[in-house]
Design an enzyme around this catalytic site. Structure first.
Site, PDB file in Angstrom:
ATOM      1  N   GLU A 110       0.856  -1.190   0.000  1.00  0.00           N
ATOM      2  CA  GLU A 110       0.000   0.000   0.000  1.00  0.00           C
ATOM      3  C   GLU A 110       0.883   1.228   0.000  1.00  0.00           C
ATOM      4  OE1 GLU A 110      -2.362  -0.344   3.564  1.00  0.00           O
ATOM      5  OE2 GLU A 110      -2.676  -2.468   3.135  1.00  0.00           O
ATOM      6  N   LYS A 112       2.104   4.713   1.471  1.00  0.00           N
ATOM      7  CA  LYS A 112       2.132   5.290   2.814  1.00  0.00           C
ATOM      8  C   LYS A 112       1.741   6.754   2.678  1.00  0.00           C
ATOM      9  CE  LYS A 112       5.015   5.261   6.951  1.00  0.00           C
ATOM     10  NZ  LYS A 112       5.042   6.658   7.349  1.00  0.00           N
ATOM     11  N   ASP A 114       0.911  10.471   3.596  1.00  0.00           N
ATOM     12  CA  ASP A 114       1.583  11.334   4.546  1.00  0.00           C
ATOM     13  C   ASP A 114       0.627  12.407   5.052  1.00  0.00           C
ATOM     14  OD1 ASP A 114       3.671  12.093   6.058  1.00  0.00           O
ATOM     15  OD2 ASP A 114       4.730  13.181   4.479  1.00  0.00           O
ATOM     16  N   TYR A 221      -6.877   2.367   5.566  1.00  0.00           N
ATOM     17  CA  TYR A 221      -5.986   1.249   5.270  1.00  0.00           C
ATOM     18  C   TYR A 221      -6.057   0.070   6.225  1.00  0.00           C
ATOM     19  CZ  TYR A 221      -3.225   3.960   8.596  1.00  0.00           C
ATOM     20  OH  TYR A 221      -2.821   4.676   9.683  1.00  0.00           O
ATOM     21  N   LYS A 308      10.580   3.756   3.246  1.00  0.00           N
ATOM     22  CA  LYS A 308      10.491   5.203   3.024  1.00  0.00           C
ATOM     23  C   LYS A 308      11.195   5.610   1.741  1.00  0.00           C
ATOM     24  CE  LYS A 308       8.833   6.936   7.143  1.00  0.00           C
ATOM     25  NZ  LYS A 308       9.102   7.607   8.384  1.00  0.00           N
ATOM     26  N   CYS A 403      16.182  47.940   0.209  1.00  0.00           N
ATOM     27  CA  CYS A 403      15.094  47.390  -0.593  1.00  0.00           C
ATOM     28  C   CYS A 403      15.511  47.336  -2.068  1.00  0.00           C
ATOM     29  CB  CYS A 403      13.852  48.252  -0.431  1.00  0.00           C
ATOM     30  SG  CYS A 403      12.501  47.757  -1.509  1.00  0.00           S
ATOM     31  N   CYS A 406      13.262  50.161  -3.878  1.00  0.00           N
ATOM     32  CA  CYS A 406      13.254  51.591  -3.581  1.00  0.00           C
ATOM     33  C   CYS A 406      14.477  52.029  -2.800  1.00  0.00           C
ATOM     34  CB  CYS A 406      11.980  51.970  -2.832  1.00  0.00           C
ATOM     35  SG  CYS A 406      11.973  51.404  -1.135  1.00  0.00           S
ATOM     36  N   CYS A 421      10.689  46.193   4.100  1.00  0.00           N
ATOM     37  CA  CYS A 421      10.972  47.510   3.565  1.00  0.00           C
ATOM     38  C   CYS A 421       9.970  48.460   4.221  1.00  0.00           C
ATOM     39  CB  CYS A 421      10.786  47.534   2.054  1.00  0.00           C
ATOM     40  SG  CYS A 421      10.703  49.221   1.427  1.00  0.00           S
ATOM     41  N   CYS A 427       7.190  52.626  -1.999  1.00  0.00           N
ATOM     42  CA  CYS A 427       7.836  51.456  -2.597  1.00  0.00           C
ATOM     43  C   CYS A 427       6.854  50.807  -3.573  1.00  0.00           C
ATOM     44  CB  CYS A 427       8.234  50.507  -1.473  1.00  0.00           C
ATOM     45  SG  CYS A 427       9.115  49.054  -2.013  1.00  0.00           S
TER      46      CYS A 427
END
Ligand code: AMP
Ligand code: ZN
Length: 665
Positions: A110, A112, A114, A221, A308, A403, A406, A421, A427
């Protein structure tokens, strides 16, 4: 047909459509028609509370609020799984198995999934409770939340054992996850990191209506219980499918470890095409008799083994680090990579999160870096390859101090990972971003104006903030690139129409940090006008239900800035709704101010939802559990005996539906 028959027929019909849509992925009715039927059922149920059923499809939308989840023992312990990482590991496992059981061994393979594991208990075909895994011995009772997940059957089909537990995984498919994140970004909130954590976080939300809005799925499952009438894992999966559970079709019965390995290799690649996350394969001895002989170690079954998948990684060169500015001014560093194939897509960019992350990994331009596609959607850099072999002129990355748009000096607020910023009003991406947010669908929903046009208007110097939209004329707009007379007219009309948008959405549109849709609703309802919000103190704001210090501070900050106050005044002058309409207010009183009310049982004159709304609209607070703080309980028919007992013990007043309605009039 009697009302009861009518209710039963509708429930069955809706259950079937639900099953076809959410379990079989095969719609048999349009969303619209489904809603009509659901409303019809809701109406009948409201009219006939005597036919109440805790598993009715109408209860899928949630509403119950749980403050503290009750801890319950699992009748059958929820074990963990042993892990393997190679064909040799699996062969070793088979050797151990063969010493412990006789006969040939077949395996079910099956995926797995997550997410967050869950144990569901059914009795006589009805879902009785849903409990998280917890420490394996006991978990949290999260039934009201689980009931909102449409692929969890509330009522089983066909032949089912009288009582059993079924285990599965609650997952959040990528599509829904991405959609949720898009909405969060729109509200100026940090996106969720990955689907798994978001799924498990969802199970513990206090408000089940919020869970209902999340597109979660439940994949099953494992059946446990006695006298289930099955002799193998594969047939128990088949039985689960027949009862109406969602059991992914990928599972496969094979007769050798080599065939298990083929399954693993196939899914190692194919999993990238699945709608949800998988992090491996679970191999189980198929024969339940053999499973019983094998039994459990202290932490895991001997008859199952997880394999895994390795998170896919590749190495490539870091060409450049870019810095992006969001509408709130938050800076996000982005890695530009030499294009490379990873998990089926070409990767050119990767997230670097923030300055700390760059420093921690000591990532430098020119480095060869490992990129991984794990749970997150955007790949991330996890390490530098061979950092010791860098050319001698390589220097650590200096995080930008200004920034990129600007050139303002960036700031970093104590305790926050991101740089900002501060040039809020000068800006460009912030200016454009805020107006784009203002006009967006869930905010002012201005027809005839899109994000690109906003950028055009700003860059042409026609607008500098959202209040300027209201003075735009057709003549202003027409000279713009690709602007025909008709579209200019539509734009002006769209702006005009936005004056009808209700206060709570305007409040959201203002773009106050951390004030998303829900918070805006709460504030609008509580304060009723922008004036009241702006003059509220920090303490008062925090005292509002579900408003925390972070939000309160942000609201205060917004109104401390004079330019914001000015913009709000301008919006008021333009005729934008900055208070609740007379209509809405007419239904709101302070009659129940200070009352903390518990609602229990079923009602005849108003529905439970209406009752709660009445309490809130009249200044009261609805609470889900009885305590010494409860002012009174409005009890309908069939109030639970344990609640009644608790009320008596605490001396809390119990009033009838009629008493309550009289009180209001
Ligand atoms: P771990 O958390 O790594 O110990 O793995 C055990 C967990 O895998 C179980 O608690 C389940 O929640 C989860 N799991 C996902 N898919 C399956 C599956 N097909 N069979 C058994 N467990 C699964
Ligand atoms: Zn800037």
């Amino acid at each position: 047909m009697t009302a009861q028959q009518h209710i039963e027929t509708l429930r069955q019909e809706l259950r079937d459509h639900n099953y076809n849509y959410y379990v079989l992925d095969n719609a048999t009715i349009s969303d619209y028609d489904f809603d009509i039927k659901l409303k019809e059922l809701q109406k009948l149920e409201d009219k006939h509370p005597e036919f109440f059923d805790a598993n009715s499809p109408t209860l899928r939308v949630g509403g119950a609020v749980t403050k503290n989840f009750e801890t319950v023992m699992h009748e059958h312990r929820m074990y963990s799984l042993d892990n393997s990482y190679s064909l040799e590991d699996l062969q070793d496992w088979e050797t151990r198995l063969k010493k412990l059981v006789d006969g040939d061994i077949n395996y079910t393979c099956e995926l797995k999934y997550d997410g967050a594991s869950i144990s569901l208990t059914y009795e006589n075909g009805s879902l009785i409770k849903a409990v998280t895994r917890g420490d394996g011995f006991q978990g949290d009772n999260v039934t009201p939340n689980i009931k909102t997940i449409k692929s969890v059957p509330l009522q089983l089909k066909g032949n089912y054992p009288p009582k059993f537990d079924i285990r599965g995984e609650i997952v959040l498919p990528f599509e829904g996850f991405n959609k949720m994140n898009a909405e969060r970004l729109e509200a100026g909130e940090e996106p969720y990191r990955n689907p798994r954590n978001t799924a498990s976080g969802s199970l513990k939300l206090q408000d089940s209506a919020e869970v209902a809005r999340r597109p979660l799925e439940c994949l099953l499952y494992n059946l446990t219980g006695i006298n289930l009438g099955v002799t193998s894992q594969s047939s128990s999966l088949e039985l689960a499918r027949q009862m109406g559970f969602k059991v992914p079709e990928a599972s496969k019965l094979v007769n050798s470890i080599e065939a298990v390995f083929e399954f693993i290799n196939y899914w190692d690649k194919e999993r990238h095409n699945l709608p949800y996350e998988t992090d491996g394969v679970v191999v189980k001895v198929n024969n339940l008799q053999q499973q019983e002989e094998l039994g459990f170690t202290a932490k895991a079954p001997r008859w199952a083994m997880a394999y895994k998948f390795k998170a896919e990684q590749v190495s490539t060169k870091l060409i450049r680090i870019d810095y992006q500015v969001g509408r709130t001014g938050a800076i996000t560093p982005v890695a530009n990579l030499e294009p490379v194939e990873l998990a089926g897509t070409t990767v050119k960019r990767a997230s670097l999160h923030n300055a700390d992350q760059i420093e921690k990994l000591d990532i430098r331009v020119g480095d060869e870096v490992f990129v991984e596609k794990g749970g997150e959607i955007i790949p991330k850099i996890i390490a530098v390859v061979n950092a010791t072999n860098r050319p001698s002129d390589s220097v650590p990355t200096q995080y930008r101090t200004t920034c990129p748009e600007c050139e303002s000096e960036l700031v970093r607020i104590e305790g926050e990972a991101k740089h900002y910023c501060p040039n809020v009003n000068g800006c460009n991406p912030q200016i454009i971003g805020r107006i784009q947010h203002y006009i967006s669908r869930k905010a002012m929903d201005i027809e005839g104006l899109g994000g690109e046009t906003v950028a055009l208007l700003v860059n042409a110097g026609l607008i500098t903030n959202y209040t300027d939209l209201y003075t735009l004329t057709k003549e202003d707009i027409m000279p713009l690139e690709r602007m025909a007379e008709k579209s200019a007219e539509n734009l002006v009309q769209g702006v005009e129409a936005s004056k009808q948008i209700p206060f709570e959405r305007v409040l959201f549109a203002l773009g106050i940090r951390f004030v998303g849709e829900t918070v805006a609703k709460k504030l609008a309802k509580h304060y009723k006008s922008i004036g009241a919000i702006s003059s509220a103190t920090l303490e008062e704001l925090v005292a509002v239900d579900e408003i925390g210090i972070k939000i309160a501070q942000s609201v205060k900050d917004f109104f401390t800035d004079n330019s914001n106050v000015e913009m709000v005044s301008r919006l008021i002058l333009c005729g934008v709704q900055l208070e609740l309409s007379a209509e809405v207010l007419a239904n709101q009183t302070e009659t129940l101010k200070g009352d903390i009310v518990v609602v229990s049982g079923v009602f005849t004159q108003v529905s439970r939802t209406e009752l709660k709304k009445l309490i809130e609209d009249n200044g009261g607070k609805v609470s889900s559990s009885i305590s010494s703080k409860t002012s009174y309980i409005v009890a309908g028919d069939k109030m639970g005996p344990s609640k009644l007992e608790k009320a008596e013990k605490l001396g809390v007043l119990v009033i009838s539906e009629q008493d309550f309605l009289d009180k209001l009039n």
